[in-house]
Scaffold this motif. Structure first.
Motif, PDB file in Angstrom:
ATOM      1  N   ARG A 131      -5.042  -9.569  -3.907  1.00 16.66           N
ATOM      2  CA  ARG A 131      -5.051 -10.735  -3.005  1.00 16.66           C
ATOM      3  C   ARG A 131      -3.661 -10.999  -2.429  1.00 16.66           C
ATOM      4  O   ARG A 131      -3.527 -11.385  -1.263  1.00 16.66           O
ATOM      5  CB  ARG A 131      -5.578 -11.960  -3.736  1.00 16.66           C
ATOM      6  N   LEU A 132      -2.644 -10.798  -3.226  1.00 15.07           N
ATOM      7  CA  LEU A 132      -1.275 -10.960  -2.728  1.00 15.07           C
ATOM      8  C   LEU A 132      -1.000  -9.926  -1.635  1.00 15.07           C
ATOM      9  O   LEU A 132      -0.447 -10.253  -0.584  1.00 15.07           O
ATOM     10  CB  LEU A 132      -0.271 -10.819  -3.876  1.00 15.07           C
ATOM     11  N   HIS A 133      -1.408  -8.681  -1.859  1.00 16.81           N
ATOM     12  CA  HIS A 133      -1.247  -7.625  -0.854  1.00 16.81           C
ATOM     13  C   HIS A 133      -1.995  -7.998   0.433  1.00 16.81           C
ATOM     14  O   HIS A 133      -1.469  -7.841   1.535  1.00 16.81           O
ATOM     15  CB  HIS A 133      -1.738  -6.291  -1.417  1.00 16.81           C
ATOM     16  N   ALA A 134      -3.217  -8.498   0.288  1.00 13.50           N
ATOM     17  CA  ALA A 134      -4.006  -8.909   1.455  1.00 13.50           C
ATOM     18  C   ALA A 134      -3.278 -10.014   2.229  1.00 13.50           C
ATOM     19  O   ALA A 134      -3.216  -9.981   3.466  1.00 13.50           O
ATOM     20  CB  ALA A 134      -5.394  -9.378   1.025  1.00 13.50           C
ATOM     21  N   LEU A 135      -2.732 -10.978   1.523  1.00 14.10           N
ATOM     22  CA  LEU A 135      -2.007 -12.075   2.153  1.00 14.10           C
ATOM     23  C   LEU A 135      -0.780 -11.564   2.908  1.00 14.10           C
ATOM     24  O   LEU A 135      -0.513 -11.963   4.047  1.00 14.10           O
ATOM     25  CB  LEU A 135      -1.588 -13.102   1.092  1.00 14.10           C
ATOM     26  N   LEU A 136      -0.050 -10.656   2.288  1.00 13.24           N
ATOM     27  CA  LEU A 136       1.200 -10.168   2.882  1.00 13.24           C
ATOM     28  C   LEU A 136       0.973  -9.205   4.050  1.00 13.24           C
ATOM     29  O   LEU A 136       1.901  -8.971   4.833  1.00 13.24           O
ATOM     30  CB  LEU A 136       2.064  -9.503   1.808  1.00 13.24           C
ATOM     31  N   THR A 137      -0.211  -8.647   4.168  1.00 14.79           N
ATOM     32  CA  THR A 137      -0.487  -7.748   5.293  1.00 14.79           C
ATOM     33  C   THR A 137      -1.222  -8.462   6.425  1.00 14.79           C
ATOM     34  O   THR A 137      -1.513  -7.846   7.448  1.00 14.79           O
ATOM     35  CB  THR A 137      -1.285  -6.504   4.842  1.00 14.79           C
ATOM     36  N   GLN A 138      -1.521  -9.747   6.261  1.00 16.04           N
ATOM     37  CA  GLN A 138      -2.161 -10.500   7.347  1.00 16.04           C
ATOM     38  C   GLN A 138      -1.295 -10.432   8.588  1.00 16.04           C
ATOM     39  O   GLN A 138      -0.076 -10.515   8.504  1.00 16.04           O
ATOM     40  CB  GLN A 138      -2.367 -11.960   6.950  1.00 16.04           C
ATOM     41  N   GLY A 139      -1.952 -10.292   9.743  1.00 16.40           N
ATOM     42  CA  GLY A 139      -1.225 -10.200  10.998  1.00 16.40           C
ATOM     43  C   GLY A 139      -0.791  -8.793  11.348  1.00 16.40           C
ATOM     44  O   GLY A 139      -0.212  -8.569  12.399  1.00 16.40           O
ATOM     45  N   SER A 140      -1.066  -7.835  10.483  1.00 18.83           N
ATOM     46  CA  SER A 140      -0.750  -6.436  10.761  1.00 18.83           C
ATOM     47  C   SER A 140      -2.049  -5.709  11.110  1.00 18.83           C
ATOM     48  O   SER A 140      -3.142  -6.269  10.939  1.00 18.83           O
ATOM     49  CB  SER A 140      -0.088  -5.789   9.539  1.00 18.83           C
ATOM     50  N   PRO A 141      -1.965  -4.463  11.559  1.00 20.43           N
ATOM     51  CA  PRO A 141      -3.188  -3.705  11.852  1.00 20.43           C
ATOM     52  C   PRO A 141      -3.968  -3.317  10.589  1.00 20.43           C
ATOM     53  O   PRO A 141      -5.088  -2.824  10.691  1.00 20.43           O
ATOM     54  CB  PRO A 141      -2.694  -2.451  12.572  1.00 20.43           C
ATOM     55  N   ILE A 142      -3.380  -3.530   9.421  1.00 20.69           N
ATOM     56  CA  ILE A 142      -4.054  -3.209   8.159  1.00 20.69           C
ATOM     57  C   ILE A 142      -4.781  -4.461   7.685  1.00 20.69           C
ATOM     58  O   ILE A 142      -4.153  -5.435   7.271  1.00 20.69           O
ATOM     59  CB  ILE A 142      -3.057  -2.728   7.089  1.00 20.69           C
ATOM     60  N   LYS A 143      -6.095  -4.431   7.754  1.00 19.12           N
ATOM     61  CA  LYS A 143      -6.926  -5.565   7.350  1.00 19.12           C
ATOM     62  C   LYS A 143      -7.382  -5.332   5.908  1.00 19.12           C
ATOM     63  O   LYS A 143      -8.233  -4.487   5.654  1.00 19.12           O
ATOM     64  CB  LYS A 143      -8.139  -5.722   8.271  1.00 19.12           C
ATOM     65  N   VAL A 144      -6.817  -6.067   4.984  1.00 25.38           N
ATOM     66  CA  VAL A 144      -7.108  -5.893   3.559  1.00 25.38           C
ATOM     67  C   VAL A 144      -8.058  -6.991   3.096  1.00 25.38           C
ATOM     68  O   VAL A 144      -7.831  -8.169   3.374  1.00 25.38           O
ATOM     69  CB  VAL A 144      -5.811  -5.945   2.718  1.00 25.38           C
ATOM     70  N   ARG A 145      -9.101  -6.582   2.378  1.00 20.54           N
ATOM     71  CA  ARG A 145     -10.000  -7.549   1.739  1.00 20.54           C
ATOM     72  C   ARG A 145     -10.256  -7.099   0.310  1.00 20.54           C
ATOM     73  O   ARG A 145     -10.320  -5.909   0.017  1.00 20.54           O
ATOM     74  CB  ARG A 145     -11.337  -7.652   2.483  1.00 20.54           C
ATOM     75  N   VAL A 146     -10.410  -8.072  -0.569  1.00 19.79           N
ATOM     76  CA  VAL A 146     -10.647  -7.814  -1.992  1.00 19.79           C
ATOM     77  C   VAL A 146     -12.099  -8.169  -2.303  1.00 19.79           C
ATOM     78  O   VAL A 146     -12.580  -9.233  -1.904  1.00 19.79           O
ATOM     79  CB  VAL A 146      -9.686  -8.643  -2.871  1.00 19.79           C
TER      80      VAL A 146
END
Length: 141
Positions: free
Chosen positions: A99-114
Motif C-alpha cells: 500500500r505504501l508503494h501504491a501511494l508513492l507511485t500515484q500520479g505516475s504511469p505505474i498504477k499499483v493496486r493491492v
C-alpha cells in the motif's frame, strides 16, 4: 532473456508474473526490479505486472527502502505508457508495504493496486484467472 523460476512472462497477454517464496527482503525486491528494468529496455510494448506474495513466509523490508524503490520506479518509468501493477498479499506486513508503494507511485504511469483476492486481480488486469495461477504455460522472453 532467461528468467528466474519465480518470474514468468506471458508474452501473449503482456503480463509479468512474480511469485516470491520464503523471505521477501531487499535482495529479492532488487532482483525483480532488475528483471523489470531489463524487460522494459528490451521490449517495445508495455506490459502489466502481477506480484503474488501469498507464498512468501516473511517480509524483511523497511519504510526507507520502499520509499527509495518507489521513487526509483517513478523516475525510471516516467514518460512511458501506463501499466498496471497488481500485488496480491495476505500477510499484514506485505499489505502494508504494498500500500505504501501504491501511494508513492500515484500520479505516475505505474498504477499499483493491492488485492487480497486473485479473482479481483484477474478482473482488474483483464486476464483469465488461470493465467495468474502457477502453471508451466509461461513463455520466456
Amino acid at each position: 532473456m532467461k528468467l528466474p523460476p519465480e518470474i514468468q512472462f506471458h508474452e501473449d497477454i503482456r503480463l509479468l508474473v512474480y511469485r516470491p517464496h520464503g523471505l521477501v527482503d531487499e535482495a529479492t525486491v532488487n532482483k525483480i526490479i532488475s528483471v523489470i528494468g531489463e524487460l522494459e529496455a528490451t521490449l517495445k510494448e508495455p506490459f502489466n505486472r502481477f506480484s503474488d506474495t501469498v507464498a512468501a513466509d516473511a517480509v524483511d523490508l523497511n519504510f526507507d527502502y520502499i520509499i527509495r524503490v518507489s521513487l526509483y520506479r517513478r523516475l525510471t518509468y516516467a514518460g512511458r505508457p501506463p501499466v498496471k501493477s497488481a500485488i496480491l498479499a495476505t500477510n499484514a506486513t506485505a499489505i502494508h508495504y504494498a500500500r505504501l508503494h501504491a501511494l508513492l507511485t500515484q500520479g505516475s504511469p505505474i498504477k499499483v493496486r493491492v488485492f487480497q483476492d486473485r479473482g479481483e486481480v484477474a478482473q482488474w488486469l483483464a486476464v483469465p484467472i488461470e493465467r495468474l495461477e502457477m502453471s508451466s504455460n509461461s513463455r520466456e522472453t
